[in-house]
Scaffold this active site. Structure first.
Site, mmCIF file in Angstrom:
data_model
loop_
_atom_site.group_PDB
_atom_site.id
_atom_site.type_symbol
_atom_site.label_atom_id
_atom_site.label_comp_id
_atom_site.label_asym_id
_atom_site.label_seq_id
_atom_site.Cartn_x
_atom_site.Cartn_y
_atom_site.Cartn_z
ATOM 1 N N SER A 34 0.919 -0.778 -0.087
ATOM 2 C CA SER A 34 -0.177 0.143 -0.441
ATOM 3 C C SER A 34 0.776 1.032 0.434
ATOM 4 O O SER A 34 1.451 1.757 0.931
ATOM 5 C CB SER A 34 -0.807 0.035 0.854
ATOM 6 O OG SER A 34 -1.729 1.845 0.923
ATOM 7 N N LYS A 63 -13.655 -4.275 0.433
ATOM 8 C CA LYS A 63 -14.522 -4.201 0.064
ATOM 9 C C LYS A 63 -15.441 -3.739 0.304
ATOM 10 O O LYS A 63 -16.330 -3.668 0.250
ATOM 11 C CB LYS A 63 -14.395 -3.425 -1.480
ATOM 12 C CG LYS A 63 -12.561 -2.270 -0.701
ATOM 13 C CD LYS A 63 -12.527 -1.983 -2.647
ATOM 14 C CE LYS A 63 -11.160 -1.325 -2.420
ATOM 15 N NZ LYS A 63 -10.658 -0.701 -3.882
ATOM 16 N N GLY A 75 -14.564 -5.650 -13.494
ATOM 17 C CA GLY A 75 -15.073 -5.978 -11.903
ATOM 18 C C GLY A 75 -15.367 -4.979 -11.256
ATOM 19 O O GLY A 75 -16.094 -4.503 -11.606
ATOM 20 N N GLY A 76 -14.461 -5.127 -9.700
ATOM 21 C CA GLY A 76 -15.417 -3.760 -8.873
ATOM 22 C C GLY A 76 -14.457 -2.544 -9.351
ATOM 23 O O GLY A 76 -15.271 -2.036 -9.345
ATOM 24 N N ALA A 77 -13.270 -2.884 -9.861
ATOM 25 C CA ALA A 77 -12.960 -1.555 -10.705
ATOM 26 C C ALA A 77 -13.768 -0.620 -11.751
ATOM 27 O O ALA A 77 -14.086 0.689 -11.781
ATOM 28 C CB ALA A 77 -11.490 -1.397 -10.643
ATOM 29 N N TYR A 127 -1.288 2.211 -11.318
ATOM 30 C CA TYR A 127 -0.107 3.854 -11.533
ATOM 31 C C TYR A 127 1.506 3.062 -11.376
ATOM 32 O O TYR A 127 3.101 3.725 -11.747
ATOM 33 C CB TYR A 127 -0.712 4.107 -10.239
ATOM 34 C CG TYR A 127 -0.795 3.316 -9.005
ATOM 35 C CD1 TYR A 127 0.914 3.192 -8.543
ATOM 36 C CD2 TYR A 127 -1.841 3.017 -8.199
ATOM 37 C CE1 TYR A 127 0.284 2.181 -6.958
ATOM 38 C CE2 TYR A 127 -2.275 2.292 -7.424
ATOM 39 C CZ TYR A 127 -0.994 1.792 -6.500
ATOM 40 O OH TYR A 127 -1.528 1.010 -5.475
#
Length: 287
Positions: free
Chosen positions: A21, A72, A134-136, A230
């Site tokens: 993270s 999430k 998907g989730g994104a 990123y």
């Protein structure tokens, strides 16, 4: 703060794994610049321990926390209130303490939108293409609906998963169309916004792209290519799109913007976005 005192308040991020993270880097840089007596730390929490951990957070007075994979969705039943945005996305990534308990939202939508809203485009005339389902991709769909896009093309590999994704949206003002990857070549020339929500091209497989170069060649000049990844920076997808003359937006900006929104929720103050951005670039050696 540059030091911890007896009045320092606790923020953090939960996930499993969590060592990767970047949130502690940018949040602590911002908090120090703001002069806020908080510290933001990572918590590695297994799925089976999530209810216990959240109860513990309340006991020790944690003010708020971010959520990453795999919590999430699982966090949602443990909250007393969830914003409409988070309900639409079907996931929570930011939680804070209220008088009645934990409240959750999803800042990915606003984070995704921030660099797009700075542009003078007539979004009512644009049909975005979203790679992945998907989730994104759900957060990106909600963002495109907020922009006012009349319809959205979702492109993926698995027809069954695409159909499930399409059917999961109820009472949506924007039309959701689904296509398999083979159709991408005919869709790309018509769009001004192409968004990658898949992990293709992410470190360590940095030579991969979700779009074949011969297909990406058909992207209109001055179209926007947006990659939620990123690392690396830029991805192969964005590097090729830039060569074609497209405007590129990388996932680092979305990470910064969604984090800034969360920090404002927790502290009640506008965070220094440029400090957050530069702290990540320095950490990732992008300068």
């Amino acid at each position: 703060m540059s030091y911890i005192t007896g009045t320092t308040q606790l923020l953090g991020v939960i996930g499993d794994p969590i060592k990767h993270s970047l949130s502690p880097v940018m949040h602590n840089a911002a908090l120090q610049e703001m002069g806020e007596n908080y510290v933001y730390v990572p918590f590695s929490i297994k799925a089976k321990d999530l209810p216990t951990a959240i109860a513990g957070f309340e006991t020790i007075g944690v003010k708020g926390f971010s959520i990453t994979i795999p919590h999430k969705l699982e966090i949602m039943p443990l909250l007393c209130e969830i914003t409409e945005t988070a309900k639409l996305v079907g996931a929570v990534n930011t939680v804070w303490q209220t008088e009645t308990g934990w409240k959750g939202t999803n800042t990915d939508v606003a984070g995704f939108l921030a660099p797009l809203k700075a542009l003078s485009y007539d979004w009512s005339q644009i049909t975005p293409i979203i790679l992945g389902n998907g989730g994104a991709a759900r957060a990106v769909v909600v963002g495109c609906v907020e922009l006012g896009c009349p319809e959205i093309h979702i492109v993926g590999r698995d027809p069954k998963k695409l159909a499930e994704f399409q059917n999961s949206w109820l009472n949506l003002s924007t039309k959701i169309n689904i296509f398999t990857l083979e159709k991408l070549s005919t869709l790309i020339p018509q769009t001004q916004l192409l968004v990658n929500t898949t992990p293709v091209g992410m470190y360590p497989k940095i030579d991969e792209s979700p779009v074949e170069s011969r297909v990406l060649e058909k992207l209109a000049t001055r179209a926007i290519a947006y990659d939620l990844i990123y690392i690396p920076n830029p991805t192969q997808f964005l590097a090729q799109a830039r060569q074609k003359g497209a405007m590129i937006i990388d996932g680092l900006e979305m990470l910064v913007q969604q984090g800034a929104i969360a920090l404002e929720i927790w502290t009640g103050k506008k965070p220094p976005i440029e400090i957050m951005r530069q702290s990540l670039k320095k950490h990732l050696k992008l300068d």
